[in-house]
Write an enzyme that holds these catalytic residues in place. Structure first.
Site, PDB file in Angstrom:
ATOM      1  N   GLY A 265     -76.804 -36.643  30.715  1.00  0.00           N
ATOM      2  CA  GLY A 265     -76.400 -37.788  31.758  1.00  0.00           C
ATOM      3  C   GLY A 265     -75.234 -38.514  31.202  1.00  0.00           C
ATOM      4  O   GLY A 265     -74.404 -37.777  30.369  1.00  0.00           O
ATOM      5  N   SER A 266     -75.175 -39.497  31.874  1.00  0.00           N
ATOM      6  CA  SER A 266     -73.953 -40.445  31.701  1.00  0.00           C
ATOM      7  C   SER A 266     -73.998 -40.935  30.224  1.00  0.00           C
ATOM      8  O   SER A 266     -74.946 -41.205  29.692  1.00  0.00           O
ATOM      9  CB  SER A 266     -73.774 -41.413  32.723  1.00  0.00           C
ATOM     10  N   GLU A 293     -76.322 -35.020  25.559  1.00  0.00           N
ATOM     11  CA  GLU A 293     -74.874 -34.681  25.710  1.00  0.00           C
ATOM     12  C   GLU A 293     -74.565 -35.554  27.168  1.00  0.00           C
ATOM     13  O   GLU A 293     -75.260 -35.784  28.015  1.00  0.00           O
ATOM     14  CB  GLU A 293     -75.155 -33.167  26.256  1.00  0.00           C
ATOM     15  N   CYS A 327     -70.304 -30.721  33.365  1.00  0.00           N
ATOM     16  CA  CYS A 327     -69.829 -31.591  32.351  1.00  0.00           C
ATOM     17  C   CYS A 327     -68.262 -31.069  31.498  1.00  0.00           C
ATOM     18  O   CYS A 327     -67.523 -31.897  31.249  1.00  0.00           O
ATOM     19  CB  CYS A 327     -71.002 -31.809  31.177  1.00  0.00           C
ATOM     20  N   GLU A 425     -63.504 -40.232  33.875  1.00  0.00           N
ATOM     21  CA  GLU A 425     -64.378 -39.133  34.327  1.00  0.00           C
ATOM     22  C   GLU A 425     -64.796 -39.307  35.688  1.00  0.00           C
ATOM     23  O   GLU A 425     -65.315 -40.446  36.060  1.00  0.00           O
ATOM     24  CB  GLU A 425     -65.727 -38.900  33.431  1.00  0.00           C
TER      25      GLU A 425
END
Length: 542
Positions: A265-266, A293, A327, A425
């Site tokens: 996730g973030s 991750e 991602c 991002e």
């Protein structure tokens, strides 16, 4: 050597089906899509052997048609989270003691169910829930998930098979125990395979799990649950809850039996969780394993020797497949002046040929972004780029959310290598290009390394081997997955173990033995056959 090691099926990568016009698999997915589109499913909480309907529900809709409701799911209260933890711990007594062969058989059967009778259904669910094209759904929900399950079984047997040396007087054994407690799995919307693998990889090693899928992925998560149940996964091994993320997380992290988190996730959320674990460290029975991750600001850099068409394809596929919501998606590009005109022309040609719309129309390359929040964030950056003096929207830039959350593939050209969209991002179909002077190749490599806090994926395009080696060395810390003459997306289980460092995560490499090792606690056992009965050693004399 434990019995059965040589009989484990050898893991091989699942072939990707083409879904060509007129093919049986294309027809099967189309039929499954239509059936599920009108299904109006109801998803309960899965706690132990209970399917709990709380009555507090949310609706599910497709990003490409957000007014069409495909189902509802039930939200948990704090008592349900406590119940899930208790059920997991009770189930652990039998699950942790189960032989590895029987655990492996469950997940191998799940892989075969996905490869066969569930393939069209899990792909169609992913197309609906996450607005993936059939190709993106196939390589994710079918192939990657099958690969995760098959290869993880093989990696598990490798872990158990590796044993220390023994001699005639001593037998040394290494036992890989599941962690003492339970695992918390938090999974993202963007990959159905990741959603399944995060709880499954920990469970395969004998752990029990409380799993919270993304609210935007519940529709396809339901298919994962159905597959695991049909494969024979015992109730309570993976407990599934939905609801307020902060409440769920805080309740879980307050438990003394919390033993680890498997997260995708973030970056912000992961850091917040890490801080909470640190604050609670005196509460826990063991030091929790923290595996995550997170974000990425993934790059492509082209050397003047690069092939312009190859670079362009790397950009269009790397930045715009699945609307840039990977991602690993390319979101910042560094091109030499000499190559830029050819790349620009080819980009314009490629973008004009792309169709955008519902994934049900399999001729569409672009569909919708995941939800309104993402749409609004992305369009705000596009609008700002249209105003800024050091940036220009050269392709795309249009958007519409009246029916679905559609944003055109957008290319921003900037004269400022530290422009906000080169650093932030965005997680959408927006890529920013910076053109550098050919003579500043080495200087630009340093710029690539220093620009981003992330270090997930990156790619270099070049036909000059000296330049490739220079880039590989210069960029060694800014990409956990580094690609030479290819786009920075599309890691394959068993071939490119995936994960990044810096603000991109703990780099524990999903799809490899390294990840599975995080979910076991080794115990060394030494057995001496003839035990000494006198403390004196020879050096002491008589």
């Amino acid at each position: 050597m434990l019995k059965g090691f040589f009989n484990v099926p050898k893991a091989v990568n699942e072939p990707v089906k083409t879904y060509a016009v007129g093919s049986k698999e294309r027809e099967a997915v189309a039929n499954a899509y239509k059936e599920m589109w009108n299904s109006k499913i109801e998803v309960p909480l899965y706690i132990g052997d209970q399917e709990i309907k709380t009555g507090n529900t949310r609706t599910m809709s497709a990003p490409h048609d957000h007014k069409h409701i495909v189902g509802t799911y039930h939200l948990a209260e704090k008592t349900h989270i406590t119940q899930a933890i208790d059920n997991a711990l009770e189930t652990r007594k039998k699950w942790a003691a189960m032989s590895w062969e029987n655990r492996a058989a469950i997940f191998l059967k799940a892989a075969e169910l996905i490869a066969g009778p569930y393939r069209a259904k899990i792909n169609a669910a992913t197309m609906i829930a996450q607005s993936k094209t059939i190709h993106q759904a196939e390589i994710d929900a079918a192939c990657e998930l099958i690969d995760f399950l098959r290869f993880n079984v093989e990696y598990m047997t490798q872990i158990y098979k590796e044993q220390p040396n023994s001699d005639s007087s001593t037998w040394n054994r290494l036992e890989h125990r599941p962690l003492e407690g339970f695992i918390y799995a938090i999974t993202p919307f963007n990959f159905t395979a990741i959603a399944a693998n995060l709880p499954a990889s920990a469970a395969m090693m004998g752990n029990v799990v409380v799993w919270k899928p993304s609210d935007s992925q519940v529709f396809s998560a339901k298919v994962i649950i159905d597959i695991f149940k049909e494969a024979g996964l015992p109730n309570g091994v993976i407990n599934v809850v939905f609801g307020d993320a902060i409440m769920i997380t805080d309740t879980i992290l307050a438990s003394p039996d919390f033993a680890g988190i498997h997260f995708t996730g973030s970056t912000h959320v992961f850091k917040d969780i890490w801080a909470k674990i640190g604050n609670n460290i005196n509460t826990y029975k063991t030091y929790p394993r923290i595996v995550g991750e997170t974000g990425g600001k993934d790059f492509i850099i082209a050397h003047p020797s690069a092939n312009a068409k190859q670079v362009t394809t790397g950009i269009t596929r790397g930045a715009f497949e699945f609307q840039g919501q990977k991602c690993s998606a390319a979101s910042r590009v560094y091109l030499p002046q000499s190559l830029w005109p050819a790349v620009k022309n080819q980009l314009e040609t490629d973008l004009k040929s792309m169709k955008m719309g519902s994934p049900e129309d399999m001729s569409n390359f672009i569909t919708a972004v995941i939800h309104e929040g993402s749409f609004d964030k992305l369009t705000s950056y596009i609008d700002q780029a249209k105003k800024d003096a050091d940036a220009e929207v050269i392709f795309g830039g249009n958007y519409d959310k009246s029916k679905g959350y559609f944003i055109e593939p957008t290319v921003i050209l900037t004269t400022n290598p530290k422009y906000t969209t080169m650093e932030t991002e965005l997680f959408g179909p927006v890529v920013t290009i910076y053109v550098y002077e050919d003579a500043k190749w080495s200087e630009t490599l340093k710029l690539v390394d220093e620009t981003s806090e992330y270090a997930l994926t990156g790619a270099v395009f070049s036909t000059d081997r000296f330049a490739i080696e220079e880039a590989t060395v210069a960029l060694q810390n800014c990409a956990g997955n580094f690609y030479i003459n290819d786009k920075p997306t599309g890691a394959v289980v068993g071939c490119q173990p995936f994960g990044g460092a810096r603000a991109s995560g703990t780099n524990d490499k999903a799809g490899s033995v390294l990840n599975l090792l995080r979910w076991v606690s080794p115990r060394t056992i030494k057995e001496t056959f003839v035990t000494p009965e006198d403390y004196r050693y020879p050096f002491l004399g008589n």
